[in-house]
Scaffold this active site. Sequence first.
Site, PDB file in Angstrom:
ATOM      1  N   GLU A  44     -31.038  -0.808 -28.023  1.00 57.24           N
ATOM      2  CA  GLU A  44     -29.584  -0.937 -27.882  1.00 57.24           C
ATOM      3  C   GLU A  44     -28.916  -0.943 -29.266  1.00 57.24           C
ATOM      4  O   GLU A  44     -29.378  -1.629 -30.173  1.00 57.24           O
ATOM      5  CB  GLU A  44     -29.310  -2.276 -27.173  1.00 57.24           C
ATOM      6  CG  GLU A  44     -27.856  -2.562 -26.883  1.00 57.24           C
ATOM      7  CD  GLU A  44     -27.676  -3.881 -26.121  1.00 57.24           C
ATOM      8  OE1 GLU A  44     -28.640  -4.675 -26.006  1.00 57.24           O
ATOM      9  OE2 GLU A  44     -26.553  -4.119 -25.641  1.00 57.24           O
ATOM     10  N   LYS A 116     -22.888   0.826 -20.950  1.00 55.68           N
ATOM     11  CA  LYS A 116     -23.415  -0.428 -20.385  1.00 55.68           C
ATOM     12  C   LYS A 116     -22.480  -0.968 -19.305  1.00 55.68           C
ATOM     13  O   LYS A 116     -21.269  -1.082 -19.536  1.00 55.68           O
ATOM     14  CB  LYS A 116     -23.549  -1.434 -21.525  1.00 55.68           C
ATOM     15  CG  LYS A 116     -24.318  -2.703 -21.201  1.00 55.68           C
ATOM     16  CD  LYS A 116     -24.470  -3.531 -22.498  1.00 55.68           C
ATOM     17  CE  LYS A 116     -25.342  -4.751 -22.305  1.00 55.68           C
ATOM     18  NZ  LYS A 116     -25.535  -5.488 -23.589  1.00 55.68           N
ATOM     19  N   CYS A 152     -29.989  -3.323 -21.458  1.00 56.23           N
ATOM     20  CA  CYS A 152     -30.168  -4.776 -21.595  1.00 56.23           C
ATOM     21  C   CYS A 152     -29.613  -5.620 -20.436  1.00 56.23           C
ATOM     22  O   CYS A 152     -30.262  -5.747 -19.412  1.00 56.23           O
ATOM     23  CB  CYS A 152     -29.575  -5.217 -22.932  1.00 56.23           C
ATOM     24  SG  CYS A 152     -30.302  -6.765 -23.546  1.00 56.23           S
TER      25      CYS A 152
END
EC number: 6.3.5.1
Lengths: 590, 590
Positions: A44, A116, A152
């Site tokens: 990330e 994300k 994540c």
Amino acid sequence: MPQLRIALAQVNACAGDISGNSSMVLDWTRRAVREGAHVVAFPEMVLSGYPVEDLALRKSFAAANRSEVDALALRLHEAGCGDAVVVVGHLDRDDEGVRNAASLLHGGEVVTTYYKHHLPNYGVFDEARYFAPGYDLPIVRLHGVDIGVVICEDIWQNGGPVTALGRVGVDAVVCINGSPYELAKDDQRTPLVTRRAAEAGAPMAYVNLVGAQDELVFDGDSLIATPEGGILARAPQFVEHLMVHDLDLTGGGHTSTDTSPEPVEEGTPLHFRPGALPAFDVERITLQPEPLPIYEPMPLPSTPEPLSDVAEVWSALVTGVRDYAHKNGFRSVTFGFSGGIDSAVCAALTADALGPDALYGVSMPSKYSTEHSRSDAAELARRLGCHFEEHPVGDMVEMFVDRLGLTGLAEENVQARCRGVTVMALSNQHGHLVLTPGNKTELAVGYSTIYGDSVGGFAPIKDVPKTLVWRLARWRNAEAEKRGETPPIPENSISKAPSAELRPGQVDTDSLPPYETLDEILDGYVEGDHSYADLVAAGFDADLVERVLQMVDRSEYKRRQYPPGTKISLKAFGRDRRLPVTNRWREVRP
Amino acid sequence: MPQLRIALAQVNACAGDISGNSSMVLDWTRRAVREGAHVVAFPEMVLSGYPVEDLALRKSFAAANRSEVDALALRLHEAGCGDAVVVVGHLDRDDEGVRNAASLLHGGEVVTTYYKHHLPNYGVFDEARYFAPGYDLPIVRLHGVDIGVVICEDIWQNGGPVTALGRVGVDAVVCINGSPYELAKDDQRTPLVTRRAAEAGAPMAYVNLVGAQDELVFDGDSLIATPEGGILARAPQFVEHLMVHDLDLTGGGHTSTDTSPEPVEEGTPLHFRPGALPAFDVERITLQPEPLPIYEPMPLPSTPEPLSDVAEVWSALVTGVRDYAHKNGFRSVTFGFSGGIDSAVCAALTADALGPDALYGVSMPSKYSTEHSRSDAAELARRLGCHFEEHPVGDMVEMFVDRLGLTGLAEENVQARCRGVTVMALSNQHGHLVLTPGNKTELAVGYSTIYGDSVGGFAPIKDVPKTLVWRLARWRNAEAEKRGETPPIPENSISKAPSAELRPGQVDTDSLPPYETLDEILDGYVEGDHSYADLVAAGFDADLVERVLQMVDRSEYKRRQYPPGTKISLKAFGRDRRLPVTNRWREVRP
């Protein structure tokens, strides 16, 4: 059974250093491609570094990130890596706002970009402050294999994009992460990744950052999990590592794009509930539709020995010191060697992180310093083989005390502050980074002198309770003995009663309860969010609980630094904003 | 035309002091009821104080808030205030999480509780970190009038609960606020409140906190706006105030509860878009269905003179010093009087905030201090009538310099640090709060000594650029002259060239560009998010822009403290987490 060779690049990025990070991605991709990888995944925000905090909001920084992604795609192609799909995390910005993005680079181009979905905003995370959430789900077909990408937190919340990927069908999921280290975090991470792999009905390749960035430490621990609950491969913690693995994948040929919401589990945030969330927008992109001819898979990589809890903490702390110094351009470190356990542990950590030649210990006795303090400090330096000087502060202290008529606590603090002036002067004169050896217990109860022993650019054990400091010291000495080396920490520094030595015969237990009890109460009150009533019910003496809670409530750290539910995360500076942070980014000049 | 007498209690709450804040609500409600008010509205989070930061997450704090609301409802009833509807902001907690709540108290009970819909998470706000959003819309009918309640940010976002209230029908809206002061904020606030009143089709009563809490200053400026765009009444800024006003209201008898989403404006966050948001859940509660017999309205309150920009800033800074000292239990203040403009302005602010007898000025000359520095410092103390002592630091400086072999910057910094040790020692010995007189310009470019001139518990002018410091000084002196008083700031401190006096003949312009230019570039780079290219295009010299941007980029304040788009908000400590914060809350002991 289509095959795919995937490489997980567990690397150490530096916040703001876009061009350095980009060169690193190029180098590691070359290595991976030499090993025949078809997919190379980086963590990330690898291009921007993580976390970049308010820098995320600066338009020119976002623009610099975006243009670097495009340039990197081209450089990869020119370097002969254009056939691989390279998954790269970076900051992005569009009309909706700033994005935490994962771009898939292939054939000299950015093929697609995933934003994300779930933005963590608790503990050390402030992502809702910086980023707008994404709702798109790109899936690329490479060598007949359908690959989804998530970032994540997307796997830490129920009902998210992995569930949707499972519904529409994929053959593999790549999850790129900047997941900070906490004590025993692998106990949460491993079952989580396998659970999501099961939801996706496909293996999940999980790649994490490694190294430290300001207040956070990343442990790596990248892994590949099967939907059946197995772990195919696992990278070591706290070191950069390229893990290359061959996957045998079922299926291929998925075509569904229907992700219309279905009931999700209890506890899901309201805005992710059915009806509250627009259906994900699935985009299927075909790069190479046909499976590869069958090839001989690589031998399985060896699985690293898991670290013990104490070894894991030691590695995290060493990583914190090393990267804070290096990323901020320091080559040497100084701080006061008091003869006590905290500075001894910090010295051993620093020697492990930067080598003894980078460490300049200073003994700064006052008239209340005992002979054993001075000799234990000298013995520590001798064992480590570091630089060592003695600069007594007694004369300066006396001058301040006499001229200003100081008594009691004011006199005690002036000693600590003359030491602060001394180490900062040595830092200014010689360019050393000053470390602050205070531990979490004394910070929580306010047992330190502001602008005195609290000066410094980095506090390695600020998130380590005193009782754990002792365990670390004993562990490190035992490790040395196992290897036939001199134990770095003098036995006397471990065994003697802790004292600030700011007045005659002073010991910590004059002001504080025994550390074993104190740490238990602090753990309950600070980390566990237990109330006074809870702690008394748990069997602690009521007066003692009252006394400890008052110390914490009065301390400056109460509200800011230890929100309830925080774990020992060994983040270097918690949420304290006192000190410089790494920022390598500079406005692009013509 | 039903009538309603509404009282807006513009009060100063203290973070964590639940019982003190509750007593204040009781006292002010009694006053309002004596004046015949039917509705008494208090600001956002008045019971808990605002902001409480991570304290919001502590379960026992939430429980203490909730039980205080129930107890307060009963106490109000017992005090003869049970017929009025009292709107009280407080922290709450339920299964969904922690809430920013407004409870309506009436007849000894909590009649209903509204949870804030829109949670600001930018600038000084971190509410998405702490609170879960609400979706309910309670409306109470009192004396034939339908009243809706919303909280602060709910009116700053389009398509929110006020639009919904307008659709289902209300006769008045109460908006309770903790809206921090920014330069010229009334230019945004007034049109916003009138616009929302128009959307609601009903008058909006807007009540705001006043006073300072740690890094924020609240200016009050409560007002009542009509749906036609008029302002019926307005409270003064920066003082506690009870504003009582009679409303003539149309309508009554609304029954709709249908708030099904309709298209909202561009720029609304995605999760508030049509289809993304569940319809609001409207609850209509009837307390007293019938209008009151017609009564003679009160005479209109006089409208305060608007403050000039500089007067507004001065008031904000005085409020910041006063409340930081008082809420943290300090009765006196000390800091270095250098003879320069920054410490002179801080001294005048402190004398205005706490009175000259609470101020202990200290002159701390070194061998590089000029004669005019010492005489200007003494003259400042004479004009203010505050305490004043001289404590030269030259001997201590010399001892550090000789023993440690210091030269250049290291020698310069030791002078500032010996002054830091001196004021902190006086603070420890006598209990004074130490103030830090640094201005925003020098903080932004890193022109100060850490642990030297930067020591202290509160920095009054930290968010004030240097050029504004001069304007404030001239304004304050002119005000004194208008009133026939001695101007507090020596003319020489205003007119002389600024100097740190840490080496012979040093002036600030040795290291920095002229302050007029510097402040313009900083305003563009820091507040305006302009890039290097933007600034050069705007006509600034390219080398100079390069130099300034490098100073800012290297300064520790870059990433944390000045996110792009921040305004001069005169918040006392920006997002710097260095120093203690007020927290009056203590665990309840049996």
